[in-house]
Design a protein around this motif. Structure first.
Motif, PDB file in Angstrom:
ATOM      1  N   HIS A  22       5.773  16.987  -1.223  1.00  0.00           N
ATOM      2  CA  HIS A  22       4.423  16.600  -1.057  1.00  0.00           C
ATOM      3  C   HIS A  22       4.521  15.507   0.216  1.00  0.00           C
ATOM      4  CE1 HIS A  22       0.350  15.927  -2.460  1.00  0.00           C
ATOM      5  NE2 HIS A  22       0.354  14.439  -1.804  1.00  0.00           N
ATOM      6  N   ARG A  79       2.498   1.688  -3.321  1.00  0.00           N
ATOM      7  CA  ARG A  79       1.378   2.315  -4.344  1.00  0.00           C
ATOM      8  C   ARG A  79       1.127   3.650  -4.013  1.00  0.00           C
ATOM      9  NH1 ARG A  79      -3.098  -1.276  -3.241  1.00  0.00           N
ATOM     10  NH2 ARG A  79      -4.123   0.368  -2.285  1.00  0.00           N
ATOM     11  N   MET A  80       0.956   4.011  -2.975  1.00  0.00           N
ATOM     12  CA  MET A  80       0.668   5.582  -2.570  1.00  0.00           C
ATOM     13  C   MET A  80       1.907   6.257  -3.054  1.00  0.00           C
ATOM     14  SD  MET A  80      -1.254   5.103   1.196  1.00  0.00           S
ATOM     15  CE  MET A  80      -0.545   6.634   1.611  1.00  0.00           C
ATOM     16  N   ASP A 113      -5.666   1.347 -10.699  1.00  0.00           N
ATOM     17  CA  ASP A 113      -5.001   0.007 -10.641  1.00  0.00           C
ATOM     18  C   ASP A 113      -6.133  -0.746 -10.272  1.00  0.00           C
ATOM     19  OD1 ASP A 113      -2.525   0.702 -10.692  1.00  0.00           O
ATOM     20  OD2 ASP A 113      -2.107   0.783  -8.349  1.00  0.00           O
ATOM     21  N   VAL A 127       4.077   9.623 -10.064  1.00  0.00           N
ATOM     22  CA  VAL A 127       3.440   9.399 -11.406  1.00  0.00           C
ATOM     23  C   VAL A 127       2.848  10.815 -11.726  1.00  0.00           C
ATOM     24  CG1 VAL A 127       1.602   8.535 -12.805  1.00  0.00           C
ATOM     25  CG2 VAL A 127       2.913   6.991 -11.806  1.00  0.00           C
ATOM     26  N   PHE A 128       2.303  11.400 -10.857  1.00  0.00           N
ATOM     27  CA  PHE A 128       1.662  12.756 -11.109  1.00  0.00           C
ATOM     28  C   PHE A 128       2.688  13.793 -11.439  1.00  0.00           C
ATOM     29  CE2 PHE A 128       0.374  17.077 -10.030  1.00  0.00           C
ATOM     30  CZ  PHE A 128      -0.643  17.054 -10.820  1.00  0.00           C
ATOM     31  N   PHE A 129       3.564  13.775 -10.538  1.00  0.00           N
ATOM     32  CA  PHE A 129       4.613  14.891 -10.723  1.00  0.00           C
ATOM     33  C   PHE A 129       5.640  14.711 -11.909  1.00  0.00           C
ATOM     34  CE2 PHE A 129       3.414  15.943  -6.342  1.00  0.00           C
ATOM     35  CZ  PHE A 129       3.247  17.179  -6.386  1.00  0.00           C
ATOM     36  N   GLU A 177      -2.467  14.652 -16.978  1.00  0.00           N
ATOM     37  CA  GLU A 177      -2.549  13.305 -17.688  1.00  0.00           C
ATOM     38  C   GLU A 177      -3.338  12.139 -17.124  1.00  0.00           C
ATOM     39  OE1 GLU A 177      -1.444  11.514 -20.523  1.00  0.00           O
ATOM     40  OE2 GLU A 177       0.557  12.771 -20.186  1.00  0.00           O
ATOM     41  N   GLN A 184       1.882   6.639  -6.749  1.00  0.00           N
ATOM     42  CA  GLN A 184       0.900   7.516  -7.547  1.00  0.00           C
ATOM     43  C   GLN A 184       1.479   8.939  -7.344  1.00  0.00           C
ATOM     44  OE1 GLN A 184      -2.182   6.162  -4.801  1.00  0.00           O
ATOM     45  NE2 GLN A 184      -3.745   6.396  -6.603  1.00  0.00           N
ATOM     46  N   ILE A 185       2.031   9.417  -6.198  1.00  0.00           N
ATOM     47  CA  ILE A 185       2.286  10.545  -6.326  1.00  0.00           C
ATOM     48  C   ILE A 185       3.636  10.907  -7.257  1.00  0.00           C
ATOM     49  CG2 ILE A 185       3.570  12.258  -4.860  1.00  0.00           C
ATOM     50  CD1 ILE A 185       2.298  10.806  -2.358  1.00  0.00           C
ATOM     51  N   THR A 207       4.618  13.882 -14.753  1.00  0.00           N
ATOM     52  CA  THR A 207       3.871  14.362 -15.967  1.00  0.00           C
ATOM     53  C   THR A 207       3.736  15.832 -15.904  1.00  0.00           C
ATOM     54  OG1 THR A 207       1.749  14.595 -14.714  1.00  0.00           O
ATOM     55  CG2 THR A 207       2.261  12.470 -15.875  1.00  0.00           C
ATOM     56  N   GLN A 208       4.450  16.547 -14.915  1.00  0.00           N
ATOM     57  CA  GLN A 208       4.331  18.193 -14.543  1.00  0.00           C
ATOM     58  C   GLN A 208       5.534  18.680 -15.438  1.00  0.00           C
ATOM     59  OE1 GLN A 208       1.435  19.765 -13.543  1.00  0.00           O
ATOM     60  NE2 GLN A 208       0.983  17.358 -13.650  1.00  0.00           N
ATOM     61  N   PRO A 209       5.300  19.703 -16.287  1.00  0.00           N
ATOM     62  CA  PRO A 209       6.316  20.215 -17.079  1.00  0.00           C
ATOM     63  C   PRO A 209       7.196  21.082 -16.288  1.00  0.00           C
ATOM     64  CG  PRO A 209       4.301  21.170 -17.596  1.00  0.00           C
ATOM     65  CD  PRO A 209       3.980  20.042 -16.815  1.00  0.00           C
ATOM     66  N   ASP A 210       8.478  21.104 -16.649  1.00  0.00           N
ATOM     67  CA  ASP A 210       9.322  22.304 -15.915  1.00  0.00           C
ATOM     68  C   ASP A 210       9.322  22.184 -14.387  1.00  0.00           C
ATOM     69  OD1 ASP A 210      10.385  23.359 -18.153  1.00  0.00           O
ATOM     70  OD2 ASP A 210       9.572  25.315 -17.776  1.00  0.00           O
ATOM     71  N   ASN A 247      -5.162  10.797  -0.469  1.00  0.00           N
ATOM     72  CA  ASN A 247      -5.799   9.663   0.178  1.00  0.00           C
ATOM     73  C   ASN A 247      -7.207   9.621   0.438  1.00  0.00           C
ATOM     74  OD1 ASN A 247      -3.294   8.514   2.630  1.00  0.00           O
ATOM     75  ND2 ASN A 247      -3.518   8.039   0.462  1.00  0.00           N
ATOM     76  N   LYS A 262       0.728  -1.288  -0.150  1.00  0.00           N
ATOM     77  CA  LYS A 262       0.096   0.092  -0.190  1.00  0.00           C
ATOM     78  C   LYS A 262       0.897   1.274   0.091  1.00  0.00           C
ATOM     79  CE  LYS A 262      -3.934   1.833   2.595  1.00  0.00           C
ATOM     80  NZ  LYS A 262      -4.928   1.403   3.604  1.00  0.00           N
ATOM     81  N   ARG A 269       9.398  17.896  -6.105  1.00  0.00           N
ATOM     82  CA  ARG A 269       8.025  17.920  -5.750  1.00  0.00           C
ATOM     83  C   ARG A 269       7.578  16.763  -4.954  1.00  0.00           C
ATOM     84  NH1 ARG A 269       5.598  21.888  -9.071  1.00  0.00           N
ATOM     85  NH2 ARG A 269       3.716  21.093  -8.001  1.00  0.00           N
ATOM     86  N   HIS A 291       2.669  25.690 -21.417  1.00  0.00           N
ATOM     87  CA  HIS A 291       2.887  24.099 -21.379  1.00  0.00           C
ATOM     88  C   HIS A 291       1.498  23.128 -21.588  1.00  0.00           C
ATOM     89  CE1 HIS A 291       6.808  24.247 -20.146  1.00  0.00           C
ATOM     90  NE2 HIS A 291       6.597  24.813 -18.962  1.00  0.00           N
ATOM     91  N   VAL A 303      -1.176  20.486 -15.999  1.00  0.00           N
ATOM     92  CA  VAL A 303      -1.301  19.293 -16.952  1.00  0.00           C
ATOM     93  C   VAL A 303      -1.826  18.260 -16.081  1.00  0.00           C
ATOM     94  CG1 VAL A 303       0.321  17.638 -17.870  1.00  0.00           C
ATOM     95  CG2 VAL A 303       0.706  20.081 -18.208  1.00  0.00           C
ATOM     96  N   ASP A 359      -9.046  -0.259  -0.687  1.00  0.00           N
ATOM     97  CA  ASP A 359      -8.272   0.892  -0.043  1.00  0.00           C
ATOM     98  C   ASP A 359      -7.679   1.668  -1.102  1.00  0.00           C
ATOM     99  OD1 ASP A 359      -6.399  -0.895  -0.897  1.00  0.00           O
ATOM    100  OD2 ASP A 359      -5.211  -1.301   1.076  1.00  0.00           O
ATOM    101  N   TRP A 391      -4.433  10.079  -5.257  1.00  0.00           N
ATOM    102  CA  TRP A 391      -2.891  10.113  -5.084  1.00  0.00           C
ATOM    103  C   TRP A 391      -2.323  11.246  -4.260  1.00  0.00           C
ATOM    104  CZ3 TRP A 391      -0.177  14.525  -6.235  1.00  0.00           C
ATOM    105  CH2 TRP A 391      -0.777  15.713  -7.061  1.00  0.00           C
TER     106      TRP A 391
END
Lengths: 74, 965
Positions: free
Chosen positions: A32, A8-9, B820, A15-17, B815, A12-13, A19-22, B926, A5, A28, B512, B813, B919, B923
């Protein structure tokens, strides 16, 4: 928290950052985690990284290093 | 403190207000100036002159049927009805000439000739407009009487004077649990029918027949009120001038003699009500005409479902037990509080300062919530505080914070009156936010367009006189892909509001974003296979939103409760910026908040990383404000969020919880995990009205007070701070804020508040967005929307008017990342969850009212195709299983859900839908992914073993030892 878990958490964080440009994504992600994760959750992450960091996005591992550096700096 | 007590009956101006150029006229020699379009009746009322009336009331448009309001106008022939006659410049009106008095008496005589004269024993005695008007017109005599032994048609006697059955007489319809329809008292003024149409927008009522045969009728032939489309909002009852539509509570208890204006404790619309009382008994709740969220309207929950306050299940005495397998022992407050305090301190001594925490309630007042987080921060010495917003709108806070600089919804509800295109995404307002839905439907009937983005065909997609221009039935979990595709269309087709972006938004971020979103992989055609939304209709919807005038987005938990909840909120914020739909009436980004005070709970610092006013605990200057006032040091590290608390409990580092007004065992996902977390704790304190599901694992039960029993404030989805006023004293002896203060006291603190107004003073002193709020201002204004400060002393109805809170709006952005949680051979269907009109959240309140007649159990909506291949028929017991758990419930076959998607509600603990949910979570925050769970459905014989075990455990856990003599 189960390691799955947590991994995974954290991923996930990341993956988001990622994708963020620049932005410095590792910074980041570290910010977070510092802002939203209770210290015992971050400690669990540190321990998981120390144990090889199985399943973690490389970005999380980079962020984990920044987190530790920041904590030492404080 | 002075309470805002008003006369029970408010002044009725006869017809609705108008806006327009001023028109001056004279009525009975009194000069009055009113807006163009105002009726003569309303103008007279403005001048303090009451014109008799029956079919007119100011909640609905004039109808002109009763002819009681006739007047004379100089230079005009005849006696026109004042309700349907608009004012004109220089008009001279006489409202009391001999001629109109004669006409009125004649009209009234006819009405009364067909009305029973049982006034003394009638439920509306003293509250009947027919009675009042008969008095006002001076009716003394009714000449029309039935000859002995012969028939004379009327509607109110079962037999005529010859003894024959009167076919015009109809029996009372008492099928609705809350009000009766007595046709014998009906004067066919049509106020109820018009209220149902104009105010509620359901069109359940009609006038059947013509002339003397005209009758109010609910639904089709053979229907009664309960089986009709009636949603029991109460608008018809309120509009009825007689006892024809009458609350059963008034029939039983008599007419109320005083009223307190307060705020509903159900959903985030935050309707203002008059709690009408007789002594210390609540007789009825009536929507308050001057309430700025609801403008005099209500739904079945706020209007009628308050009986839980007197339900026998309500616990009125504190209780404790050593272990959760023991029965409860009733004790006095001191014993319970010192037991709780001792246990918490003992846990902290053994496991550290951070081993205990709190959950604040989105159902309690701002003042109560503030104290609970203060308990964690100042008394426990940690930031382990969270609230149910974690599981609903936390992504709104993050997403809007990143893009606009504040989590605030941007509009007030009045704004919808100027909306031209509304997007409703992941929300079901007719069930979840019914009074807002009525206001939206009114605007839609006036011509505004609607786009619904929802996996399910919600009622708004097609209901009487309302049809969505587009329904995009997306596959659960693909919100980001759909919204990005809409943005792609807007950007690539050149529909962007360039001037707005240039003037108001961050240029680099936009560059962007524009590059990102223009990529062909975001095109509607490219994502069609993924989202299930036909590309052509997605394109049309995007064009409509971008070009159709004022565009407003309303969204709910179907947006936030996903692994990409925060990203979806950002995508919504992007859409509004792209099209310049921010900063004026009629537009905006409008999160529909779930619970009554979920906005307030967030504002009050319930989150583990934020002090009140959304300021991160890492900020030394913010901590200093509280450290100075509270005299303690505040932990600079974020605390645990609810799911983290449960994880930490299973891990053994979190041992004690004070949970106020929440039922996490029923409302939070993955029930088995929640139960394991609770079972691992050494001190669970539940502060609630009832022994809820969470209390099955509690060691201390502190009885709570209802919203009728305390003072405070709620903050609704518009950021509107509304007063909650005590109507009756707390049945347990203490309001909830007092209980928290006593617990803090038992742990060594000395707070010393004697009224919630003092708590608000502290909030205002420490929180910039609340700086100007105090109870005196609320008395004066009725309500205010934060921020309330030196720059906006009367509050802020619209956000981001001249610039975004963060300066320039930031495009993010977005995406798409698939969750999952995926379907596969074992779990081929997607479950999504929601709620229903008559029930509220975990149902703790509404299940303890007559609302159960509409929804006695959770059912599983399944598409007929999916049902057929599984051999499932309507009403069959089916087992619903996911990788988390399984439960059984009855199936309902409907094409409201697409093939591949099933839907249920989570109102009933017997079903415990959350044993199915997983669960997985957002992202950033929570926030649990309630809205997407891969499941399988199969036939079953009844409740699962797990449900039976659960019920047995719950029954054991609720045992209470008889009180010691």
């Amino acid at each position: 928290m189960s390691p799955d878990k947590m991994v995974r958490m954290a991923n996930q964080i990341a993956v988001f950052f990622s994708t963020q440009p620049d932005v410095d994504a590792a910074d980041r992600v570290a910010a977070h985690l510092a802002d939203y994760w209770d210290p015992r959750m971050r400690a669990q992450l540190h321990a998981h990284v120390d144990a090889g960091g199985e399943g973690l996005d490389p970005l999380v591992i980079a962020a984990d290093a920044r987190l530790r550096a920041d904590q030492t700096a404080d | 403190m002075k309470d805002f007590i008003i006369p029970v009956r408010e002044r009725d101006m006869g017809t609705p207000a108008r806006t327009g150029a001023p028109v001056t006229l004279k009525i009975d020699g009194v000069q009055v100036t009113v807006p163009e379009g105002t009726s003569v009746m309303r103008a007279a009322a403005e001048a303090g002159i009451a014109v008799p009336k029956l079919c007119a009331t100011d909640s609905v448009e004039a109808f002109g049927s009763c002819r009681l309001c006739v007047v004379e106008i100089a230079g005009r022939r005849g006696t026109p009805a004042s309700c349907t006659t608009p004012v004109a410049e220089g008009m001279e009106v006489r409202t009391g000439s001999d001629r109109v008095r004669r006409v009125r008496r004649g009209v009234m005589e006819l009405y009364i000739s067909d009305h029973p004269l049982d006034c003394l024993t009638c439920a509306a005695n003293g509250d009947c407009e027919l009675q009042d008007m008969a008095g006002m017109v001076g009716l003394r005599d009714v000449r029309y009487t039935a000859p002995e032994g012969a028939g004379l048609a009327n509607h109110f006697t079962a037999r005529d004077t010859s003894g024959a059955a009167n076919l015009q007489w109809l029996p009372k319809d008492d099928s609705n649990p809350y009000f009766t329809y007595d046709p014998s008292k009906c004067i066919v003024c049509s106020r109820c029918v018009r209220a149902c149409e104009e105010v509620q927008g359901t069109f359940a009522l009609t006038i059947e027949g013509r002339g003397f045969d005209s009758r109010v009728s609910a639904g089709a032939a053979g229907d009664d009120f309960l089986t009709s489309d009636c949603v029991s909002c109460g608008a018809c009852v309120q509009a009825c001038p007689t006892a024809t539509l009458q609350e059963k509570s008034v029939i039983e208890m008599g007419t109320p003699d005083r009223a307190v204006v307060t705020t509903c404790a159900y959903c985030g619309v935050g309707c203002s009500f008059k709690a009408e009382m007789n002594g210390d008994q609540l007789v009825r709740m009536v929507p308050y005409k001057h309430g700025k969220a609801n403008r005099g309207h209500s739904c079945v929950k706020g209007r009628f479902a308050y009986g839980y306050a007197q339900h026998p299940d309500r616990v009125l005495s504190p209780m404790i037990r050593e272990r959760i397998d023991e029965p409860w022992r009733e004790v006095d407050w001191d014993t319970a509080l010192s037991f709780a305090a001792r246990r918490l301190r003992d846990i902290q001594a053994r496991h550290g300062r951070k081993s205990v925490g709190v959950i604040t309630s989105s159902r309690c007042t701002n003042e109560e919530t503030y104290l609970v987080q203060k308990l964690a921060r100042a008394v426990f010495g940690n930031n382990n505080t969270d609230t149910c917003a974690r599981v609903c709108h936390s992504p709104t806070g993050y997403g809007l914070g990143q893009t606009y600089g504040t989590s605030a919804g941007t509009q007030d509800f009045d704004s919808v009156e100027e909306t031209d295109v509304a997007i409703v995404i992941g929300a079901n307002p007719t069930d979840g936010h019914p009074v807002f839905a009525s206001r939206l439907k009114k605007r839609l009937r006036a011509g505004a367009k609607l786009i619904v983005i929802d996996p399910r065909r919600i009622d708004l997609v097609k209901s009487p006189h309302v049809a969505a221009a587009h329904h995009l039935p997306l596959r659960p979990g693909t919100n980001v892909a759909v919204l990005s595709a809409m943005a792609h269309v807007i950007v690539t087709e050149g529909l962007v509001d360039d001037a707005f972006i240039r003037d108001r938004c961050d240029a680099e971020a936009y560059a962007h974003y524009a590059e990102f979103i223009s990529d062909a992989r975001h095109s509607p055609e490219a994502v069609e296979m993924l989202t299930g939304v036909p590309a052509a209709s997605l394109r049309d919807a995007a064009r409509l939103y971008a070009t159709g005038g004022n565009g407003a987005i309303y969204y709910g938990l179907g947006v936030t409760e996903h692994s990409q909840g925060s990203t979806t909120v950002m995508a919504i914020a992007n859409l509004a910026m792209l099209t310049g739909n921010i900063g004026r009436p009629g537009v905006g980004v409008n999160p529909l908040r779930g619970q009554n005070n979920v906005q307030g709970a967030c504002d009050m610092g319930s989150f583990p990383h934020e002090l009140p006013g959304y300021r991160h605990v890492k900020g030394a200057e913010v901590r200093a404000i509280y450290e100075r006032i509270w005299g303690v040091e505040i932990d600079p590290e974020p605390g645990l969020r609810i799911p983290n608390m449960l994880d930490a409990a299973v891990d053994g580092t979190f041992k004690g919880l004070y949970c106020q007004g929440e039922d996490i065992l029923q409302s939070d996902p993955d029930t088995k995990h929640v139960a394991a977390g609770l079972a691992a704790m050494e001190c669970v304190i539940v502060h609630d009205l009832f022994l809820n599901e969470t209390a099955n694992y509690a060691h201390v039960f502190l009885p709570g007070s209802t919203f009728l029993e305390k003072d405070g404030t709620f903050t609704n989805a518009e950021r509107r701070i509304n007063r909650v006023r005590q109507g009756i004293p707390p049945r347990t002896g203490y309001a909830d804020w007092e209980v928290t203060q006593l617990l803090a006291g038992a742990m060594g603190a000395d707070w010393g508040y004697t009224h919630p107004a003092q708590i608000m003073e502290e909030i205002a002193l420490t929180t910039p967005s609340f700086a100007g709020v105090d109870y005196a201002l609320l008395e004066e204004k009725g309500s205010v929307q934060w921020p309330v400060n030196a720059a906006a002393p009367e509050g802020t109805p619209l956000m981001h008017v001249d610039g975004f809170v963060r300066g320039r709006g930031r495009f993010m952005v977005t995406e798409y990342v698939a969750t999952d949680e995926r379907t596969g051979p074992r779990y081929p269907l997607l479950l999504t969850t929601g709620r229903i009109l008559s029930q509220y959240n975990v149902g703790a309140q509404t299940r303890r009212t007559d609302n159960v007649v509409w929804h006695a159990e959770d059912v599983l909506e399944i598409h007929p195709h999916d049902a057929e291949v599984r051999g499932v028929s309507e009403g069959d017991w089916v087992k619903l299983a996911s990788r988390s758990g399984e439960t059984a419930l009855r199936a309902k076959l409907t094409d409201r859900v697409s093939p591949g998607v099933v839907y249920t509600t989570f109102h009933h603990p017997d079903t415990q839908a959350n044993v199915i949910t997983t669960d997985h979570s957002d992202w950033a925050t929570n926030c649990p992914e309630y809205k997407v769970t891969a499941v399988q459905v199969s036939l079953s014989n009844g409740p699962t073993e797990w449900q039976e075990d659960y019920a047995a455990q719950a029954a054991r856990a609720r045992r209470i030892l008889p009180a010691a003599e």
